[in-house]
Scaffold this motif. Structure first.
Motif, short mmCIF file in Angstrom:
data_model
loop_
_atom_site.label_atom_id
_atom_site.label_comp_id
_atom_site.label_asym_id
_atom_site.label_seq_id
_atom_site.Cartn_x
_atom_site.Cartn_y
_atom_site.Cartn_z
N ASP A 142 1.12 -0.56 0.18
CA ASP A 142 -0.01 0.14 -0.18
C ASP A 142 0.92 0.81 0.12
O ASP A 142 0.39 2.16 -0.33
N ASP A 143 1.75 1.14 0.90
CA ASP A 143 2.73 2.54 0.56
C ASP A 143 4.40 2.33 0.65
O ASP A 143 4.71 0.61 0.44
N VAL A 144 5.23 3.09 0.31
CA VAL A 144 6.11 2.63 0.12
C VAL A 144 6.78 3.98 1.50
O VAL A 144 7.13 4.84 1.48
N HIS A 145 7.33 3.53 2.79
CA HIS A 145 8.18 4.16 3.36
C HIS A 145 9.52 5.49 2.99
O HIS A 145 10.55 4.10 3.13
N LEU A 146 9.14 6.54 2.41
CA LEU A 146 11.05 7.39 2.83
C LEU A 146 11.39 7.53 3.93
O LEU A 146 10.76 7.87 4.61
N PRO A 147 12.93 7.35 3.70
CA PRO A 147 14.12 7.47 4.70
C PRO A 147 13.60 8.96 5.89
O PRO A 147 13.88 9.56 6.62
N ASP A 148 12.86 9.97 4.70
CA ASP A 148 12.43 11.50 5.60
C ASP A 148 11.28 11.65 5.76
O ASP A 148 10.95 12.98 6.27
N GLU A 149 10.39 11.10 5.21
CA GLU A 149 8.94 10.58 5.89
C GLU A 149 9.08 10.36 7.59
O GLU A 149 9.87 9.48 8.28
N GLU A 150 7.99 11.40 8.72
CA GLU A 150 7.35 11.01 9.97
C GLU A 150 7.22 9.70 10.45
O GLU A 150 6.46 8.92 9.25
N ASP A 151 7.91 8.85 11.40
CA ASP A 151 7.89 7.90 11.88
C ASP A 151 6.21 7.67 11.82
O ASP A 151 6.04 8.74 13.54
N ASP A 152 5.61 7.20 11.95
CA ASP A 152 4.02 7.00 13.01
C ASP A 152 4.07 6.52 14.30
O ASP A 152 3.72 6.97 14.76
N GLN A 153 5.10 6.38 14.38
CA GLN A 153 5.45 5.45 16.10
C GLN A 153 6.34 6.60 16.75
O GLN A 153 6.49 6.23 17.90
N GLU A 154 6.68 7.13 15.87
CA GLU A 154 7.53 8.00 17.22
C GLU A 154 6.78 9.25 18.05
O GLU A 154 5.47 9.99 17.34
N ASP A 155 7.26 9.30 18.87
CA ASP A 155 5.91 10.02 19.59
C ASP A 155 6.68 11.58 19.93
O ASP A 155 8.12 11.97 19.68
N THR A 156 6.28 12.45 19.03
CA THR A 156 6.50 13.72 19.30
C THR A 156 6.71 14.88 20.18
O THR A 156 5.45 14.40 21.35
#
Length: 161
Positions: A142-156
């Motif tokens: 469904d998608d390709v995670h790019l190196p510069d994309e935010e991580d969905d699971q990181e706490d901001t």
């Protein structure tokens, strides 16, 4: 195997399966491991397939766009736990199962190779742990995670303390 694996609500025989189901024997003359019936729920196979998929290098996460978004929010709620079954759907019969996966892969990995590795890992894990024959593993990337994309699971961090 002499044990039976089936869905919990499988009281009916499917057409063409008469005398083909592996039913446990009863009575004192039957071997102990053959006495009775084992039922495996869909959710068990989903968890096994989800864990086996996540073990493959190159898999970033599971789930289609909205499921991942809602899952990321749910995971951040206090007391919330990541769902192992997100992006996994299965159909379980008496002796066979089919698995459908929605995955996100890391950028740069050969998708065909990752998909093949996922199939091998899922089939091996499900068949080894349940005794069910895996007839197919369908994978939707469904998608390709790019190196510069935010991580969905990181706490901001918030802007205010």
């Amino acid at each position: 195997m002499s044990d039976t694996t089936s869905r919990p609500a499988a009281g009916e025989r499917q057409p063409g399966t008469a005398d083909k189901s592996l039913t446990g024997r009863t009575g004192a003359d039957a071997a102990p491991e053959a006495r009775g019936k084992t039922a495996i729920a869909d959710s068990v196979v989903e968890k096994i397939a989800g864990m086996a998929t996540r073990e493959v290098p190159g898999i970033r996460s599971l789930g289609a766009g909205m499921a991942r978004a809602f899952g990321a929010v749910r995971d951040r709620v206090p007391g919330g736990r990541p769902s192992v079954t997100r992006g996994v759907k299965v159909e379980v019969g008496e002796r066979q199962t089919a698995v459908d996966l929605d995955v996100v892969v890391e950028y740069g990995v050969p998708i065909v190779d990752v998909a093949a590795a996922v199939r091998v890992n899922v089939i091996t894990a499900v068949e080894r742990m349940t005794g069910l024959q895996v007839v197919e593993v369908n994978i939707a990337v469904d998608d390709v995670h790019l190196p510069d994309e935010e991580d969905d699971q990181e706490d901001t961090e918030g802007r205010v303390l």
